[in-house]
Structure formats: C-alpha cells, structure tokens
Design an enzyme around this catalytic site. Structure first.
Site, PDB file in Angstrom:
ATOM      1  N   SER A   1       0.817  -1.217   0.000  1.00 21.20           N
ATOM      2  CA  SER A   1       0.000   0.000   0.000  1.00 21.20           C
ATOM      3  C   SER A   1       0.844   1.258   0.000  1.00 21.20           C
ATOM      4  CB  SER A   1      -0.856  -0.015   1.262  1.00 21.20           C
ATOM      5  OG  SER A   1      -1.451   1.232   1.478  1.00 21.20           O
TER       6      SER A   1
ATOM      7  N   TYR B   1      -1.908   0.459  10.043  1.00 12.81           N
ATOM      8  CA  TYR B   1      -2.121  -0.248   8.774  1.00 12.81           C
ATOM      9  C   TYR B   1      -0.865  -0.168   7.900  1.00 12.81           C
ATOM     10  CZ  TYR B   1      -3.678  -1.077   4.010  1.00 12.81           C
ATOM     11  OH  TYR B   1      -3.764  -1.538   2.718  1.00 12.81           O
TER      12      TYR B   1
ATOM     13  N   LYS C   1       1.921  -3.207   6.614  1.00 12.36           N
ATOM     14  CA  LYS C   1       2.258  -3.489   5.214  1.00 12.36           C
ATOM     15  C   LYS C   1       3.774  -3.409   5.006  1.00 12.36           C
ATOM     16  CE  LYS C   1      -1.602  -4.586   3.341  1.00 12.36           C
ATOM     17  NZ  LYS C   1      -1.805  -5.859   2.636  1.00 12.36           N
TER      18      LYS C   1
END
Ligand code: WQD
Length: 319
Positions: free
Chosen positions: A117, A141, A145
C-alpha cells in the site's frame, strides 16, 4: 501451474482471479470470507475457506499441491480501524503473514506477489513519492504493510511488491464491487441513497488546492494487469529478489474532485458535510510511476472519470 490467491474473494482479489482465468492461469482462492464474498468468484474457481491466522489452515492449503507462487492479498485494510485496533492489524497482517511465509518455505514455494500500500510512505513532503522515497508509515495499517514487505525478504522468498494507491472502480462483474469498506467511494455511494446521511468530507483545510485530501485513484481494471505482469516477471527469474513498484496513475484528485465526478456519473449532486480530519490521514499522496513502466511495462490507461463511473455503475443500488 497453480497460483494461490489469498484474499481472492475480496474486491481486488476477485478482479485479479477473473483476469487470471482469462489469461489461462490456474487460481486457487484462500479466503476466510470475513471481508470477501464467494459470489465474487467464477463458479469453477476452487475456494479454500480458511484464515491466515490459523497455521493449520495455511499448512493444509499448501500441502499436496503443485504451486507456482502465492498472490497475497488477505489482510485488514482500513486505516481508521487500524488506529482503533492496532493489535488486530498486527495479528492478521503481520503474524498471519508469518504463518503463510513459513508454510511456503516448508513447501518449497518461493515466489510471491504482495499487495502492499501507499500507506507505507506515511506523510511525504511534497505529496509525490517514488519507490526510493523513505517509507515512514504514520498509522498501524501502513506499518503492517511495511513489515510484510520486509518479512518476505527475511523468509528468502522472491517477490514483487505492489504498493497500490487508491484502487477504485469495477470491471464487468457487478458482484465484485467494493461495498463494505470505510473508503471514500463506498461512503459517497451510500450517501446517494434516498434519506441517507450526507457523506463526511474528512477535512477541508489541508494544504492542498481545494483544502481536501488528495489521492492517486487508480482503476481496478488497470491494477489487475500489473498482477499478471508481476507473475510473468517472477516466472522469468530476472532481476532482484524484491522488486517494489508503485501502482498509481501519477495524477492527484481531491475529495472535491471525487464528489464532482460522482455527481456527474449519477447526474445529481452528492450530499456532503464537512467534518474534522481522520486520525492517520495524510494531506496528499500521489505516485511516481516510472518504475512500473520501466520494469513491468505497465501503465494505467483508464481515466479518473471512467474509474469513478464504473464504480458507480457497479454499485448495487445506483441509479
Ligand atoms: C480517501 C480520501 C480521506 C472517507 C487507504 C489506504 C490505501 C488503500 C485505500 C487499502 C482521504 C477522504 C474518506 C470518507 C472522506 N488501501 N475520505 N470521507 O485512506 O487514502 O487509503 O485505503 O484499501 O492504501 O491507505 O483511502 O478511501 O479511506 O480516503 O473525506 O468517508 O477520502 O480523508 O482524503 P485512504 P480512503
């Protein structure tokens, strides 16, 4: 030869699986259906129900199959949720991935395409990032990643890491639409229903031309092509152990632009209200795209307006 697609019943995953089938590649989907939906998949694709957080499920998946590689999309993907529940994001996105990587190593499967991402970059100065820009995530988040990218290397697995920007739109398969998330487009579409609450524009005082957040929105129909290019690259055996590429268009669009584009597609204005910014959000992030072009011969071809329109047309209750 078979490629396993974890999270293959999700929004991006299901589009990838359909594209693989068109290209004659065999896909086996591994999904716990927590966010995914079985009806997104073509009927003849094998679905193994299981969770990457369960080592037994993952081992069972790889045992007794001849697998060429793994496309790993199974993950939690909401920035806001990750701020509220960082432990759950660690458990699924990082610890779960370790189970998968371990099982791959045990089974002698040594190739992975990883769905990463733009969130790994954090808040970039100037708003535009190349793969050489420093990865400095500002929310859990994004951290999970980035950890995932590093883990793949630690496990000695060759990979293409796809740092996707804001994937939107739909192919010709209405069931595959992005419905259940906190992302902007589903939120806008929900606000278009009769009697619904207006969509919250999360911040209008950012240092951007319209004051609203700027993102690089890329059509899922373009995105799926780069997964196939990544598979070809890994099969060729060429290049470095880990190739990281941005998956975006190189153009930024603000929340205002999105509201205008949906208004155009739907032929009526979007009801909205201004709300405070969301924790973990950045003002602007847009991809530099040269590496995808040079290394994978990939370039986004579809326009922002087309992407928004296709998403609206695929929305279950549009019109
Ligand atoms: C887009 C813009 C919001 C909701 C994340 C990940 C990314 C990708 C997509 C996984 C921002 C604004 C949003 C709303 C709003 N990965 N917004 N009202 O946070 O840019 O990207 O999801 O799926 O890697 O980082 O996406 O769609 O949530 O937000 O005004 O109700 O819309 O502030 O400017 P984001 P998003």
């Amino acid at each position: 030869m078979t490629w396993i697609v974890t999270g293959g019943a999700g929004y991006i995953g299901a589009h990838v699986v359909r594209r693989m089938r068109v290209s004659g590649l065999d896909a086996v989907v591994f999904d716990d259906l927590s966010g995914g939906r079985a009806d997104r998949l073509p009927g003849d694709v094998e679905l193994v129900r299981g969770s990457i957080t369960e080592p037994d499920d993952v081992n069972r998946l790889l045992r007794g199959r001849r697998v060429d590689g793994v496309i790993h999309l199974a993950a939690l993907k909401s920035v806001a949720e990750s701020v509220a529940e960082p432990g759950r994001y660690q458990s699924v996105n990082v610890d779960g991935m370790k189970h998968l990587l371990y099982a791959m190593r045990e089974a002698g499967v040594s190739r992975m395409v990883f769905s990463s991402s733009a969130a790994v970059y954090g808040r970039p100065a100037g708003g535009t990032v190349s793969e050489r820009s420093r990865a400095n995530p500002i929310n859990p988040y994004g951290r999970t990643k980035l950890d995932g990218e590093r883990l793949i290397k630690e496990y000695g697995i060759r990979s293409v890491v796809l740092r996707q920007f804001n994937v939107i739109g739909a192919g010709t398969h209405p069931h595959a639409a992005d419905t259940g998330t906190t992302n902007l487009l589903p939120a806008v579409f929900r606000a278009m229903a009769p009697g619904a609450e207006p969509v919250a524009v999360l911040g209008d005082r950012y240092d951007t031309p319209t004051g609203t957040g700027v993102r690089d929105y890329v059509h899922v129909a373009d995105v799926v092509r780069i997964y196939l290019d990544a598979i070809d690259h890994l099969r060729s055996g060429a290049g470095e152990d880990q190739l990281i590429v941005n998956v975006g268009t190189g153009a930024g669009h603000s929340v205002r632009d999105v509201l205008n584009a949906v208004g155009e597609a739907a032929d009526r204005p979007v009801p909205f209200r201004i709300a405070p910014p969301r924790d973990g959000d950045v003002p602007a992030i847009v991809a530099r795209t040269a590496r995808a072009a040079q290394r994978l011969h990939w370039k986004a071809e579809l326009s922002f307006a087309e992407a928004v329109r296709s998403a609206w047309e695929a929305w279950p209750v549009s019109g």
